[in-house]
Design a protein around this motif. Sequence first.
Motif, PDB file in Angstrom:
ATOM      1  N   PHE A 253       0.840  -1.198   0.000  1.00 33.16           N
ATOM      2  CA  PHE A 253       0.000   0.000   0.000  1.00 33.16           C
ATOM      3  C   PHE A 253       0.877   1.251   0.000  1.00 33.16           C
ATOM      4  O   PHE A 253       1.617   1.495   0.953  1.00 33.16           O
ATOM      5  CB  PHE A 253      -0.930   0.029   1.229  1.00 33.16           C
ATOM      6  N   GLU A 254       0.791   1.985  -1.105  1.00 31.68           N
ATOM      7  CA  GLU A 254       1.479   3.270  -1.242  1.00 31.68           C
ATOM      8  C   GLU A 254       2.936   3.205  -0.767  1.00 31.68           C
ATOM      9  O   GLU A 254       3.386   3.999   0.064  1.00 31.68           O
ATOM     10  CB  GLU A 254       0.724   4.366  -0.486  1.00 31.68           C
ATOM     11  N   GLY A 255       3.659   2.234  -1.288  1.00 30.13           N
ATOM     12  CA  GLY A 255       5.078   2.118  -0.971  1.00 30.13           C
ATOM     13  C   GLY A 255       5.373   1.299   0.268  1.00 30.13           C
ATOM     14  O   GLY A 255       6.524   0.904   0.502  1.00 30.13           O
ATOM     15  N   GLU A 256       4.378   1.042   1.111  1.00 31.08           N
ATOM     16  CA  GLU A 256       4.589   0.230   2.314  1.00 31.08           C
ATOM     17  C   GLU A 256       4.306  -1.228   1.987  1.00 31.08           C
ATOM     18  O   GLU A 256       3.373  -1.556   1.260  1.00 31.08           O
ATOM     19  CB  GLU A 256       3.679   0.711   3.445  1.00 31.08           C
ATOM     20  N   GLN A 257       5.106  -2.107   2.549  1.00 26.87           N
ATOM     21  CA  GLN A 257       4.972  -3.530   2.287  1.00 26.87           C
ATOM     22  C   GLN A 257       5.102  -4.320   3.581  1.00 26.87           C
ATOM     23  O   GLN A 257       5.956  -4.035   4.412  1.00 26.87           O
ATOM     24  CB  GLN A 257       6.041  -3.979   1.299  1.00 26.87           C
TER      25      GLN A 257
ATOM     26  N   GLU B 294      -9.251   4.997   7.245  1.00 21.57           N
ATOM     27  CA  GLU B 294      -9.131   5.262   5.826  1.00 21.57           C
ATOM     28  C   GLU B 294      -8.505   4.036   5.160  1.00 21.57           C
ATOM     29  O   GLU B 294      -8.015   3.136   5.830  1.00 21.57           O
ATOM     30  CB  GLU B 294      -8.258   6.501   5.601  1.00 21.57           C
ATOM     31  N   ARG B 295      -8.527   4.006   3.854  1.00 17.33           N
ATOM     32  CA  ARG B 295      -7.892   2.901   3.117  1.00 17.33           C
ATOM     33  C   ARG B 295      -6.407   2.899   3.457  1.00 17.33           C
ATOM     34  O   ARG B 295      -5.680   3.841   3.124  1.00 17.33           O
ATOM     35  CB  ARG B 295      -8.105   3.113   1.621  1.00 17.33           C
ATOM     36  N   SER B 296      -5.945   1.863   4.127  1.00 17.65           N
ATOM     37  CA  SER B 296      -4.584   1.863   4.650  1.00 17.65           C
ATOM     38  C   SER B 296      -4.208   0.471   5.127  1.00 17.65           C
ATOM     39  O   SER B 296      -5.044  -0.450   5.170  1.00 17.65           O
ATOM     40  CB  SER B 296      -4.476   2.848   5.825  1.00 17.65           C
TER      41      SER B 296
END
Length: 309
Positions: free
Chosen positions: A200-204, A237-239
């Motif tokens: 998610f947005e660069g986080e893994q 939120e979407r996260s």
Amino acid sequence: NVEHIIGLFINTIPVRIHSHKDSLFSDVMKQTQEQSIDSHVYDTYPLYEIQGLSELKQDLINHILIFENYPVGEQIEQLGSGEASSFTITGAESVEQTNYDFNVVVLPGNTIHMSFGYNALAFEQESVEQIRGHLVQLLEQVIANPNISVQELDMVTAQEREQIVEVWGNTAAVYPSEQTIHGLFEAQTAQTPEQPALFFEGEQLTYRELNERANRLARTLRSRGVTKDRLVGLMTERSVDMIVGIFGILKAGGAYVPIDPTYPEERIRYMLDDSGAELLLTQSHLVDKVAFDGHVLVLDGAQSVYHED
């Protein structure tokens, strides 16, 4: 003196077809014919002015139906077919193009011919062939029974129905229905702990990392009284926090009530009150989104620390 005039003497008129499910096809055709006759008074009304009066503007018409009342090709060929004629015309063809993406042209004669013209950038050939098949399917039904009701008309062909029911509808699959979602997740974690499980947005997160975060949250939730049949509000939120929250609640034995943080405060408060949730799991920047009488537990992202606000 029309023989001394040259120009394009046609005008496109938008037509709206009205019908109800109980209407007979023959009655709809009669009404359409009457409407067509009544619309002749607008034959010279510019299309751009009609479009200007509609909310759709230039999108009012994207396809047209053309009924040729004069078979030009046949008439040209007949010019050279008389006994006194010294020449013969064969294979007369004309090329026409419109500004619309889809055109249905009906050509008169001993038998009716129909042709489809389409913008290849907007339609694929298979789609146009499917439309042709649907039209033929409808025509065969109304020829067999002109008084068929509109709701009885079936546009889907036998071949398409077989594809839908036998191929697309065959969704049976082997699934471990005795297992829970979080149980399956833990089994996958045991098999591939270091494989990526969430992006998610660069986080893994790997399966192991996600499982550890969810386990820590589950222990915290159990210490707050979350157990079987307990509902927990989940407002994130979407996260990554959202996924951790879902698995954490399920692992604790509870069930989550998903709440969109973009909802108005009254809507959020009603959802919490109506569900009977006594605990709300959310993110730190959303704490002030709603006044809640129960316990609020805050997800602190990557730190995996959960504290009561």
